[in-house]
Each structure stands twice: as C-alpha cells, then as structure tokens.
Scaffold this motif. Structure first.
Motif, PDB file in Angstrom:
ATOM      1  N   ILE A 108       0.835  -1.205   0.000  1.00  0.00           N
ATOM      2  CA  ILE A 108       0.000   0.000   0.000  1.00  0.00           C
ATOM      3  C   ILE A 108       0.869   1.253   0.000  1.00  0.00           C
ATOM      4  N   GLN A 109       1.926   1.235   0.794  1.00  0.00           N
ATOM      5  CA  GLN A 109       2.812   2.396   0.863  1.00  0.00           C
ATOM      6  C   GLN A 109       3.484   2.670  -0.478  1.00  0.00           C
ATOM      7  N   GLU A 110       3.937   1.616  -1.139  1.00  0.00           N
ATOM      8  CA  GLU A 110       4.697   1.783  -2.374  1.00  0.00           C
ATOM      9  C   GLU A 110       3.814   2.019  -3.595  1.00  0.00           C
ATOM     10  N   GLN A 111       2.647   1.382  -3.637  1.00  0.00           N
ATOM     11  CA  GLN A 111       1.823   1.445  -4.844  1.00  0.00           C
ATOM     12  C   GLN A 111       0.660   2.425  -4.749  1.00  0.00           C
ATOM     13  N   VAL A 112       0.322   2.839  -3.533  1.00  0.00           N
ATOM     14  CA  VAL A 112      -0.786   3.783  -3.357  1.00  0.00           C
ATOM     15  C   VAL A 112      -0.290   5.117  -2.801  1.00  0.00           C
ATOM     16  N   LEU A 113       0.263   5.089  -1.596  1.00  0.00           N
ATOM     17  CA  LEU A 113       0.628   6.341  -0.930  1.00  0.00           C
ATOM     18  C   LEU A 113       1.719   7.106  -1.669  1.00  0.00           C
ATOM     19  N   ALA A 114       2.823   6.434  -1.973  1.00  0.00           N
ATOM     20  CA  ALA A 114       3.978   7.124  -2.565  1.00  0.00           C
ATOM     21  C   ALA A 114       3.652   7.817  -3.890  1.00  0.00           C
ATOM     22  N   PRO A 115       3.046   7.129  -4.859  1.00  0.00           N
ATOM     23  CA  PRO A 115       2.773   7.814  -6.137  1.00  0.00           C
ATOM     24  C   PRO A 115       1.757   8.942  -6.018  1.00  0.00           C
ATOM     25  N   VAL A 116       0.737   8.763  -5.176  1.00  0.00           N
ATOM     26  CA  VAL A 116      -0.266   9.826  -5.011  1.00  0.00           C
ATOM     27  C   VAL A 116       0.356  11.043  -4.341  1.00  0.00           C
ATOM     28  N   LEU A 117       1.166  10.819  -3.316  1.00  0.00           N
ATOM     29  CA  LEU A 117       1.829  11.931  -2.632  1.00  0.00           C
ATOM     30  C   LEU A 117       2.769  12.676  -3.575  1.00  0.00           C
ATOM     31  N   GLU A 118       3.447  11.937  -4.422  1.00  0.00           N
ATOM     32  CA  GLU A 118       4.353  12.575  -5.387  1.00  0.00           C
ATOM     33  C   GLU A 118       3.577  13.469  -6.346  1.00  0.00           C
ATOM     34  N   GLN A 119       2.434  12.988  -6.813  1.00  0.00           N
ATOM     35  CA  GLN A 119       1.608  13.782  -7.728  1.00  0.00           C
ATOM     36  C   GLN A 119       1.100  15.053  -7.055  1.00  0.00           C
ATOM     37  N   PHE A 120       0.650  14.917  -5.808  1.00  0.00           N
ATOM     38  CA  PHE A 120       0.089  16.076  -5.120  1.00  0.00           C
ATOM     39  C   PHE A 120       1.166  17.060  -4.688  1.00  0.00           C
ATOM     40  N   LYS A 121       2.337  16.570  -4.376  1.00  0.00           N
ATOM     41  CA  LYS A 121       3.440  17.473  -4.047  1.00  0.00           C
ATOM     42  C   LYS A 121       3.765  18.346  -5.256  1.00  0.00           C
ATOM     43  N   ALA A 122       3.806  17.719  -6.439  1.00  0.00           N
ATOM     44  CA  ALA A 122       4.071  18.474  -7.662  1.00  0.00           C
ATOM     45  C   ALA A 122       2.953  19.484  -7.928  1.00  0.00           C
ATOM     46  N   LYS A 123       1.721  19.079  -7.637  1.00  0.00           N
ATOM     47  CA  LYS A 123       0.573  19.963  -7.851  1.00  0.00           C
ATOM     48  C   LYS A 123       0.635  21.183  -6.938  1.00  0.00           C
ATOM     49  N   ILE A 124       0.960  20.958  -5.668  1.00  0.00           N
ATOM     50  CA  ILE A 124       1.025  22.057  -4.703  1.00  0.00           C
ATOM     51  C   ILE A 124       2.236  22.944  -4.971  1.00  0.00           C
ATOM     52  N   ASP A 125       3.361  22.326  -5.338  1.00  0.00           N
ATOM     53  CA  ASP A 125       4.555  23.111  -5.669  1.00  0.00           C
ATOM     54  C   ASP A 125       4.289  24.010  -6.870  1.00  0.00           C
ATOM     55  N   ALA A 126       3.563  23.461  -7.859  1.00  0.00           N
ATOM     56  CA  ALA A 126       3.244  24.248  -9.049  1.00  0.00           C
ATOM     57  C   ALA A 126       2.327  25.413  -8.694  1.00  0.00           C
ATOM     58  N   LYS A 127       1.375  25.156  -7.802  1.00  0.00           N
ATOM     59  CA  LYS A 127       0.452  26.213  -7.389  1.00  0.00           C
ATOM     60  C   LYS A 127       1.193  27.308  -6.633  1.00  0.00           C
ATOM     61  N   ALA A 128       2.107  26.881  -5.756  1.00  0.00           N
ATOM     62  CA  ALA A 128       2.887  27.854  -4.996  1.00  0.00           C
ATOM     63  C   ALA A 128       3.791  28.664  -5.920  1.00  0.00           C
ATOM     64  N   GLY A 129       4.249  28.022  -7.012  1.00  0.00           N
ATOM     65  CA  GLY A 129       5.135  28.709  -7.939  1.00  0.00           C
ATOM     66  C   GLY A 129       4.433  29.698  -8.838  1.00  0.00           C
ATOM     67  N   GLU A 130       3.102  29.623  -8.913  1.00  0.00           N
ATOM     68  CA  GLU A 130       2.349  30.536  -9.772  1.00  0.00           C
ATOM     69  C   GLU A 130       2.496  31.987  -9.339  1.00  0.00           C
ATOM     70  N   SER A 131       2.716  32.183  -8.038  1.00  0.00           N
ATOM     71  CA  SER A 131       2.752  33.555  -7.520  1.00  0.00           C
ATOM     72  C   SER A 131       4.161  34.107  -7.410  1.00  0.00           C
ATOM     73  N   THR A 132       5.160  33.263  -7.739  1.00  0.00           N
ATOM     74  CA  THR A 132       6.544  33.729  -7.614  1.00  0.00           C
ATOM     75  C   THR A 132       7.058  34.261  -8.941  1.00  0.00           C
TER      76      THR A 132
END
Length: 251
Positions: free
Chosen positions: A227-251
């Motif tokens: 579950i950690q490797e096939q569910v949590l890790a890939p989803v967290l990676e996708q959302f981290k990129a999503k949030i980083d991109a959102k934070a970068g919109e204002s910089t």
C-alpha cells in the motif's frame, strides 16, 4: 499471463459444488439483494472467481466474501457517480479563496477533523438514488465492466482492507511534510483555508480511488509495504508536484 487475466481464467475453470454455491447465492440475496441485482450467471462467475482462494470453506469465510463484494459495490458507486460529482464540486468551489482563512499554527492532523454536514445533502442523495441505480445496472450489464467488478471482488478478498490507508498515511513522512506545507501559514495566507481544505480532500480521495483502481486491474495489496509503495507514494508525489506548481504561480 497478467494477474487480471489469471484471475478471470480461474473464473472459467473452477466449478464449485452446487450446494456451496446455493448457500452463497442465498446469503448474497439476503445481505445485498436490495442494493445490487445480479443474475445467477453473474453470481456464479463471482463465486468461481474467489473459490480458489478460499482456505477453509465458503461457510466459514462467507462473511469475508460478502464484505469483499460490499467493498466492491461501494467502489462501483464511486465509479458511476464520480463524473457528475466532480462537475458539481467544480461549480461549488467557485468562491473567494480567502474566505474562512484561519491560522493553523499547532493544528492536529486535519484529515482527522469532522467535516461539516450540509443540510439537504440526504434529500439530494435520495433524489439521486433512481438514476444511480440505473447507472449501476448499466455498468453490471456491460461485460467488460462486469469483469472489472469480478476482478475487484477477487483482489479485494485477498488484500488488506482499504481502511488500512487511514492508519498508514498519518505515519508516512511524505504525507506529514505535505500536510504541514498545505496547512502552513504561508499557503493559507496566500490561497485561503478553503483551497487547502479542498486540496486535502482531493488527496485523501485519491488514495482511496487509487487503491480501488489497482484492485480492479488485478493488483493484490496484501501488505502495508504494498500500500505504501503502490498507493501512498505515487499519489503523494503527484500532489506534491501539484502544490509546488500552485505555490510557484505567484513567484
């Protein structure tokens, strides 16, 4: 041979005794007959699919089997309603990004907080029942879709319960870092609490839908590590990129 093909192959070659099948069929109709209408042939296909994985007898493991079917039914409801729900959610999220802003300095894990219940939700769900029932039956009558349903039942029966995600995620370092960033004062001041709230809800929803999607493809998740490797890790990676991109919109 892919896992999904192997699972479906078992459906065709395994022929259980009629007495055991009849006991399963009777119990299914008692427990789920009012929620999910299935033909005898469909029930037989499900029975033939999970029977090779019964370690004792169908009588001893009947409730576990029905729990797997019930879990798959809930996943099915999500599959057939997710499209309309997303459209409705998109419309409802058009609001001032700063409304409801709070300082979350020493917040507890946000996903443990109770979410508000909106008046009229139950009434709307009641109105949606007939159309949802029709959508479910159309899904079950489609051969390819039904095979996906059967695969999910079989893999669900062999896997850890989906609720295990709720235990593992709070201990996951990647989730802890993402949560702190999402509900940190900087993000809240810039985008508002409501935006953080919806992003977090999307994250939790993605964990559960990813779990179900993997089961429907024939993946068995029988350990915390899986579950950690096939569910949590890939989803967290996708959302981290999503949030980083959102934070970068204002910089």
């Amino acid at each position: 041979m892919r896992m999904k093909d192997k699972l479906l192959a078992n459906v065709k070659v395994f022929k259980p005794a009629n007495k055991s099948f009849e006991a399963f069929e009777k119990r299914f109709h008692t427990v789920m007959g009012d929620q999910l209408a299935m033909t005898d042939d469909q029930l037989r296909q499900i029975y033939d699919g999970f029977s090779p994985y019964i370690e004792t007898s169908i009588y001893a493991e009947m409730e576990d089997v029905l729990a797997a079917i019930r879990n798959t039914y809930h996943a099915l409801v999500n599959w057939v309603t997710e499209g309309p729900a997303k459209a409705s959610e998109k419309h409802g999220n058009q609001s001032d990004k700063h409304s409801g802003v709070q300082t979350l300095g020493n917040h507890k894990s946000f996903s443990k907080h109770k979410q508000s219940h909106h008046p009229g939700t139950e009434e709307q769900e009641s109105k949606d029942q007939p159309s949802r029932h029709d959508a479910i039956q159309r899904y079950m009558n489609d051969e390819k879709s039904f095979n996906q349903f059967v695969t999910h039942v079989i893999t669900n029966y062999q896997s850890l319960p989906k609720q295990r995600i709720g235990v593992l995620v709070f201990k996951h370092e990647g989730y802890q870092h993402l949560e702190l960033k999402l509900f940190g004062e900087s993000f809240i001041q810039q985008y508002g609490f409501r935006t953080a709230y919806h992003l977090h809800n999307d994250l939790m929803h993605a964990f559960y839908t990813t779990f179900d999607d993997l089961l429907a493809k024939g993946t068995v998740l029988k350990s915390d590590q899986a579950i950690q490797e096939q569910v949590l890790a890939p989803v967290l990676e996708q959302f981290k990129a999503k949030i980083d991109a959102k934070a970068g919109e204002s910089t």
